[in-house]
Write a protein that holds these residues in place. Sequence first.
Motif, PDB file in Angstrom:
ATOM      1  N   PHE A 138     -57.142  94.355  30.574  1.00  0.00           N
ATOM      2  CA  PHE A 138     -57.344  92.938  30.226  1.00  0.00           C
ATOM      3  C   PHE A 138     -58.449  92.404  31.114  1.00  0.00           C
ATOM      4  CE2 PHE A 138     -56.566  88.908  28.584  1.00  0.00           C
ATOM      5  CZ  PHE A 138     -56.309  87.970  29.581  1.00  0.00           C
ATOM      6  N   ALA A 139     -59.645  92.270  30.541  1.00  0.00           N
ATOM      7  CA  ALA A 139     -60.817  91.861  31.326  1.00  0.00           C
ATOM      8  C   ALA A 139     -60.943  90.348  31.380  1.00  0.00           C
ATOM      9  CB  ALA A 139     -62.091  92.466  30.722  1.00  0.00           C
ATOM     10  N   ASP A 140     -61.244  89.834  32.584  1.00  0.00           N
ATOM     11  CA  ASP A 140     -61.523  88.413  32.786  1.00  0.00           C
ATOM     12  C   ASP A 140     -62.501  88.297  33.946  1.00  0.00           C
ATOM     13  OD1 ASP A 140     -59.690  85.633  34.222  1.00  0.00           O
ATOM     14  OD2 ASP A 140     -61.595  85.671  33.132  1.00  0.00           O
ATOM     15  N   ASN A 141     -63.771  88.108  33.632  1.00  0.00           N
ATOM     16  CA  ASN A 141     -64.801  88.094  34.666  1.00  0.00           C
ATOM     17  C   ASN A 141     -65.069  86.711  35.240  1.00  0.00           C
ATOM     18  OD1 ASN A 141     -65.006  90.787  34.237  1.00  0.00           O
ATOM     19  ND2 ASN A 141     -66.998  90.749  33.245  1.00  0.00           N
ATOM     20  N   SER A 142     -64.182  85.734  34.944  1.00  0.00           N
ATOM     21  CA  SER A 142     -64.410  84.378  35.431  1.00  0.00           C
ATOM     22  C   SER A 142     -63.983  84.191  36.875  1.00  0.00           C
ATOM     23  CB  SER A 142     -63.666  83.376  34.541  1.00  0.00           C
ATOM     24  OG  SER A 142     -62.263  83.568  34.633  1.00  0.00           O
ATOM     25  N   LYS A 143     -63.230  85.151  37.431  1.00  0.00           N
ATOM     26  CA  LYS A 143     -62.826  85.074  38.840  1.00  0.00           C
ATOM     27  C   LYS A 143     -63.097  86.426  39.499  1.00  0.00           C
ATOM     28  CE  LYS A 143     -59.360  81.410  38.636  1.00  0.00           C
ATOM     29  NZ  LYS A 143     -59.740  80.920  37.302  1.00  0.00           N
ATOM     30  N   PRO A 144     -63.445  86.444  40.772  1.00  0.00           N
ATOM     31  CA  PRO A 144     -63.915  87.672  41.424  1.00  0.00           C
ATOM     32  C   PRO A 144     -62.790  88.565  41.939  1.00  0.00           C
ATOM     33  CG  PRO A 144     -64.086  85.878  42.974  1.00  0.00           C
ATOM     34  CD  PRO A 144     -63.569  85.285  41.691  1.00  0.00           C
ATOM     35  N   THR A 145     -61.679  88.639  41.231  1.00  0.00           N
ATOM     36  CA  THR A 145     -60.560  89.461  41.688  1.00  0.00           C
ATOM     37  C   THR A 145     -60.072  90.353  40.563  1.00  0.00           C
ATOM     38  OG1 THR A 145     -58.961  87.715  41.115  1.00  0.00           O
ATOM     39  CG2 THR A 145     -59.793  87.746  43.379  1.00  0.00           C
ATOM     40  N   VAL A 146     -59.368  91.404  40.948  1.00  0.00           N
ATOM     41  CA  VAL A 146     -58.781  92.326  39.972  1.00  0.00           C
ATOM     42  C   VAL A 146     -57.368  92.661  40.426  1.00  0.00           C
ATOM     43  CG1 VAL A 146     -59.693  94.368  41.139  1.00  0.00           C
ATOM     44  CG2 VAL A 146     -59.129  94.499  38.714  1.00  0.00           C
ATOM     45  N   THR A 147     -56.472  92.856  39.467  1.00  0.00           N
ATOM     46  CA  THR A 147     -55.091  93.233  39.750  1.00  0.00           C
ATOM     47  C   THR A 147     -54.803  94.585  39.117  1.00  0.00           C
ATOM     48  OG1 THR A 147     -54.289  90.949  39.880  1.00  0.00           O
ATOM     49  CG2 THR A 147     -52.658  92.649  39.394  1.00  0.00           C
ATOM     50  N   TYR A 171     -45.249  97.608  40.745  1.00  0.00           N
ATOM     51  CA  TYR A 171     -46.022  97.520  41.975  1.00  0.00           C
ATOM     52  C   TYR A 171     -47.404  96.986  41.616  1.00  0.00           C
ATOM     53  CZ  TYR A 171     -42.417 100.868  43.267  1.00  0.00           C
ATOM     54  OH  TYR A 171     -41.212 101.479  43.460  1.00  0.00           O
ATOM     55  N   PHE A 172     -47.904  96.057  42.403  1.00  0.00           N
ATOM     56  CA  PHE A 172     -49.239  95.541  42.107  1.00  0.00           C
ATOM     57  C   PHE A 172     -50.007  95.278  43.388  1.00  0.00           C
ATOM     58  CE2 PHE A 172     -49.268  91.107  43.369  1.00  0.00           C
ATOM     59  CZ  PHE A 172     -47.928  90.795  43.445  1.00  0.00           C
ATOM     60  N   GLU A 173     -51.333  95.307  43.242  1.00  0.00           N
ATOM     61  CA  GLU A 173     -52.223  94.895  44.311  1.00  0.00           C
ATOM     62  C   GLU A 173     -53.364  94.084  43.695  1.00  0.00           C
ATOM     63  OE1 GLU A 173     -50.999  98.031  44.425  1.00  0.00           O
ATOM     64  OE2 GLU A 173     -52.402  99.272  43.316  1.00  0.00           O
ATOM     65  N   THR A 174     -53.669  92.949  44.321  1.00  0.00           N
ATOM     66  CA  THR A 174     -54.765  92.082  43.881  1.00  0.00           C
ATOM     67  C   THR A 174     -55.787  92.006  44.999  1.00  0.00           C
ATOM     68  OG1 THR A 174     -53.290  90.772  42.461  1.00  0.00           O
ATOM     69  CG2 THR A 174     -55.369  89.755  43.138  1.00  0.00           C
ATOM     70  N   PHE A 175     -57.064  92.118  44.639  1.00  0.00           N
ATOM     71  CA  PHE A 175     -58.108  92.171  45.651  1.00  0.00           C
ATOM     72  C   PHE A 175     -59.444  91.754  45.047  1.00  0.00           C
ATOM     73  CE2 PHE A 175     -59.451  96.128  43.706  1.00  0.00           C
ATOM     74  CZ  PHE A 175     -58.250  96.675  43.250  1.00  0.00           C
ATOM     75  N   PRO A 176     -60.394  91.352  45.892  1.00  0.00           N
ATOM     76  CA  PRO A 176     -61.734  91.033  45.385  1.00  0.00           C
ATOM     77  C   PRO A 176     -62.324  92.236  44.668  1.00  0.00           C
ATOM     78  CG  PRO A 176     -61.481  90.249  47.634  1.00  0.00           C
ATOM     79  CD  PRO A 176     -60.267  91.086  47.332  1.00  0.00           C
ATOM     80  N   THR A 177     -62.909  91.976  43.495  1.00  0.00           N
ATOM     81  CA  THR A 177     -63.393  93.085  42.674  1.00  0.00           C
ATOM     82  C   THR A 177     -64.503  93.853  43.383  1.00  0.00           C
ATOM     83  OG1 THR A 177     -64.202  93.666  40.486  1.00  0.00           O
ATOM     84  CG2 THR A 177     -65.071  91.640  41.450  1.00  0.00           C
ATOM     85  N   ASP A 178     -64.340  95.168  43.368  1.00  0.00           N
ATOM     86  CA  ASP A 178     -65.278  96.052  44.044  1.00  0.00           C
ATOM     87  C   ASP A 178     -64.972  97.459  43.532  1.00  0.00           C
ATOM     88  OD1 ASP A 178     -65.087  97.832  47.036  1.00  0.00           O
ATOM     89  OD2 ASP A 178     -66.983  97.273  46.088  1.00  0.00           O
ATOM     90  N   PRO A 179     -65.940  98.182  42.980  1.00  0.00           N
ATOM     91  CA  PRO A 179     -65.661  99.507  42.416  1.00  0.00           C
ATOM     92  C   PRO A 179     -64.946 100.444  43.384  1.00  0.00           C
ATOM     93  CG  PRO A 179     -67.861  98.790  41.808  1.00  0.00           C
ATOM     94  CD  PRO A 179     -67.345  97.770  42.789  1.00  0.00           C
ATOM     95  N   ALA A 180     -65.343 100.407  44.660  1.00  0.00           N
ATOM     96  CA  ALA A 180     -64.699 101.300  45.630  1.00  0.00           C
ATOM     97  C   ALA A 180     -63.229 100.942  45.812  1.00  0.00           C
ATOM     98  CB  ALA A 180     -65.433 101.233  46.969  1.00  0.00           C
ATOM     99  N   SER A 181     -62.914  99.649  45.867  1.00  0.00           N
ATOM    100  CA  SER A 181     -61.523  99.226  46.012  1.00  0.00           C
ATOM    101  C   SER A 181     -60.708  99.579  44.779  1.00  0.00           C
ATOM    102  CB  SER A 181     -61.456  97.716  46.281  1.00  0.00           C
ATOM    103  OG  SER A 181     -62.060  97.392  47.502  1.00  0.00           O
ATOM    104  N   ILE A 182     -61.301  99.385  43.590  1.00  0.00           N
ATOM    105  CA  ILE A 182     -60.602  99.748  42.352  1.00  0.00           C
ATOM    106  C   ILE A 182     -60.319 101.241  42.333  1.00  0.00           C
ATOM    107  CG2 ILE A 182     -60.827  99.874  39.845  1.00  0.00           C
ATOM    108  CD1 ILE A 182     -62.449  97.287  39.964  1.00  0.00           C
ATOM    109  N   ASP A 183     -61.324 102.028  42.699  1.00  0.00           N
ATOM    110  CA  ASP A 183     -61.144 103.490  42.719  1.00  0.00           C
ATOM    111  C   ASP A 183     -60.025 103.877  43.673  1.00  0.00           C
ATOM    112  OD1 ASP A 183     -63.308 103.390  41.065  1.00  0.00           O
ATOM    113  OD2 ASP A 183     -64.670 104.519  42.366  1.00  0.00           O
ATOM    114  N   TRP A 184     -60.022 103.248  44.867  1.00  0.00           N
ATOM    115  CA  TRP A 184     -58.987 103.597  45.846  1.00  0.00           C
ATOM    116  C   TRP A 184     -57.599 103.211  45.339  1.00  0.00           C
ATOM    117  CZ3 TRP A 184     -55.099 101.155  48.381  1.00  0.00           C
ATOM    118  CH2 TRP A 184     -54.469 101.874  49.392  1.00  0.00           C
ATOM    119  N   ALA A 185     -57.477 102.014  44.770  1.00  0.00           N
ATOM    120  CA  ALA A 185     -56.167 101.546  44.293  1.00  0.00           C
ATOM    121  C   ALA A 185     -55.644 102.447  43.189  1.00  0.00           C
ATOM    122  CB  ALA A 185     -56.279 100.104  43.802  1.00  0.00           C
TER     123      ALA A 185
END
Length: 924
Positions: free
Chosen positions: A56-65, A124-138
């Motif tokens: 579910f994409a939403d690029n209006s805020k700089p975070t990803v869950t 289980y969830f984690e929310t963080f500022p969007t960043d490819p490296a963080s997404i890959d790690w999560a």
Amino acid sequence: MSVKQVFATLAGVMLALVVAAPAFADSALPKGVAKVTEVEGVSEYRLANGLQLLLFADNSKPTVTVNVTYHVGSRMEDYGETGMAHLLEHLMFKSSTSYTNIGQELSKRGMQFNGSTNVDRTNYFETFPTDPASIDWALGMEAERMIGANISKADLDPEMTVVRNEMENGENNPGRILNQRMLSAAYNWHNYGKSTIGARADVENVNIAHLQAFYRKYYQPDNATLIVAGHFDAQHVLEVIAQKFSSLAKPTRVLEKSWTLDPVQDGEREVTLRRVGAEQLVGALYHTVPAAAPDAAALDVVANALGDVPNGRLHKRLVETGKAKAAYAYSASLAEPGYFYAGANLRPSDDLAAAKKILIDTVEGLAKEPVTAEELKRAQQQEANQFEKIMENPQFFAIAISGAISQGDWRILFFERDRMKNLKLDEVNRAALAWLKPSNRTLGKFIPTDKPDRAPAPAKADVAALLKDFKGGAAVAAGEDFKATPENIDARTQRFALANGLKVALLPKKTRGETVNVNLQTHFGSEANLKGKRVVGNVTGEMLARGTSKHTRAQISDLTDALKTHLNVGGGATSGYAMFETKREHLADALELATEILREPSFPADEFEQLKHQQIGALESASKEPQPIANRALNRYLYPYPVDDVRYTPAIEEQIKDINALKLDDVKKFYKDYYGANNAELAVVGDFDPVKVKEEITKLFGDWKSTAGYARVPSPMSQARASRLSAETPDKANAFAVGNLPLPLQDNDPDYPALIAAVEVLGSNGFDNRLIARLRVKDGLSYGAGARLSVSEFEKTGSIVFSAIYAPQNRAKVETDFKEELERFVRDGISADELASAKKSYASSVTSSWASDGFEAWLLNSSQHIDRKFDYYSTLHKAVADLGIEQVNAVIRKWIKPADVVWSQAGDFAKAASKTAVAAPASK
């Protein structure tokens, strides 16, 4: 910015949104990933090993869950293994193949995270500022712990005591325990009758081999749904998921569907719970249907008609008449046949028998008083508003969709929205008559009857057939990709002041769902002219939204629903406020309504008496609870102001007496003397026309002035000496400790950034802090422990506050842990790795907070109130990022003095001491 630049920027944003949309031709999908369906912007995929994917994409805020939902909850636990699903949730934050402490790894990366367990699922969830490296790690971490968590005895032993501490904390809540007892009485065989946290004996004696087998059985790709929501590149995410998860083999075991169903209840049941407490409770529970059954939506409407505040029937008949301090109703949405619950909270002096009769007569009297068309419309409007909020926030969406998954299929979220929208009144009343009847009620006592009137036997729903042809509606319109930095906010904000002194800040931007956040803060009075006004000032603020010259409280509630507005108006002894979120199309009407509440309150006599009743009831409840008792004792010791000072903290009995003595005329006079907008700030953030809003604000507030002089009431630092305060709370399973270290510190002090980082390491950074590592992870004494830093913008008034919940018998161990950790913190300082983690945590917290339009509105007002430029925040954030290890350790040694902490504790220490005395061997 020119008009041309504006359009160029918007064009770039729209292009980014198109690029990020999660829609691909099958040929573009990574190998092993198959497209299943798409509904309203949510795309479903499936891996060969059975893993279900939702994007579910939403690029209006700089975070990803990133959320993983496992299709397992306490309903799947076997005899003697209750609490196993919840205990496993805790262990999933421990060690795995590559990590020694997953919770700590998440904290080091500045991620907001959690897990939760209910009867049907674990997520289980984690929310963080969007960043490819963080997404890959999560994604990699979730893939690893899906089958590679250690679930070891070494991790289990300390965590079991933490879970037991959480269980003891729940034992302090009479409402939670009463609900547990009622469910146990209502369900003879089904596991919905058992508490998710489990039986104490099962948790304390859990068999590690059984727990490992439970993990291997249910934590597998074919029993999980992976959700990624927020700001991300879908093509990249699908490729990473294919890489990380496709290697997980599909298990050969087959998960059997459950078959246990309770028989139709054949008579009234009653359960009585007797414990120490300061309020009475009464509830009625009825067996009903699964969430996917046709009657589920109808029962949600019935619950709203009965339990809505202030329009619900129970509120009007119990709360408004003074027979109870709160009343409520809800329909539990579960995968298998669930239940309907209605209840009320009463003061000790209220008539329980009378309230019980009104409760039952109202719930089971729907045959004579059917649900009305107005009540159906209200419920439908509130449900539609709630759904819009879910679709406007990726984190809310991830949590909501997890609930729908637990009910059988994620598309139920959308299907139930449509079912509610199309619901007919006769369907609602037919469901009420079918299920809400005496023989299907649990209050506890069995009463024989010659002619039982039984509800029909509920059956499971065929969710696949139900949703076979479901398509859904249009997706919510997206907002712009606005980077919420101090520089960007400052550059776009329009600031001006009205002739009466009201300071205004307007921050226009395109938002998801065309939302707008408004925040108004008013200030009034002084230390001198507010003497003796503490109680009346606080009650005046509470009374503002309970009626105006044009609308009753109930009508205001209906208006906010109709305007899709979440409105909060109130105040205290020195200030008032109005905060709301609405839609662009409703902004003008919402502003007018908020202004009407602020400028034309009618202070109805019946609402005044109702408020006093509720406040006194809340105080009576607090008089038995460890946390409010310890906190109040600490404040009274730290700040011993005279009784007529507006900053004075009264004892609970004193506060009850003050409220009882208060007259409505006093409230009206306080409002007349103090309220106005000449010392106020107003901020508007979101999707709106600045020109029109400026005109509206000028018209609504430009002539509103307070007749009282204003001078901010100072908050000097406490001069109290270190002390240990203690209070007894009999029969409470949990105790509470709170400590305060006063600091002569203002937020412009050069040492402030270093103290931010220091306290992150000490007790604020999620799982990666000293106090959690000692009290929870190592010693298993506390479910929740930590520290937080608080400083003033106006004067050198700061503090570090420490807190922990724990079992009373562990008081000495908790005190030792705090003492040793604080002394070690000062003596040894922190490490470079700890500082790096603290910086990451602080930066993530700042990014997430500033991404909230409501926070931005509050921050704009705060800056206007103190005449602060926004470059302060850029400077502060950079100062934290640039901190060096020696700098931080020097500040720790300078400011943190463990011997100066004032401690306050409350708990059943007498009982704990008597048990210890009995258990101790005789001296020789």
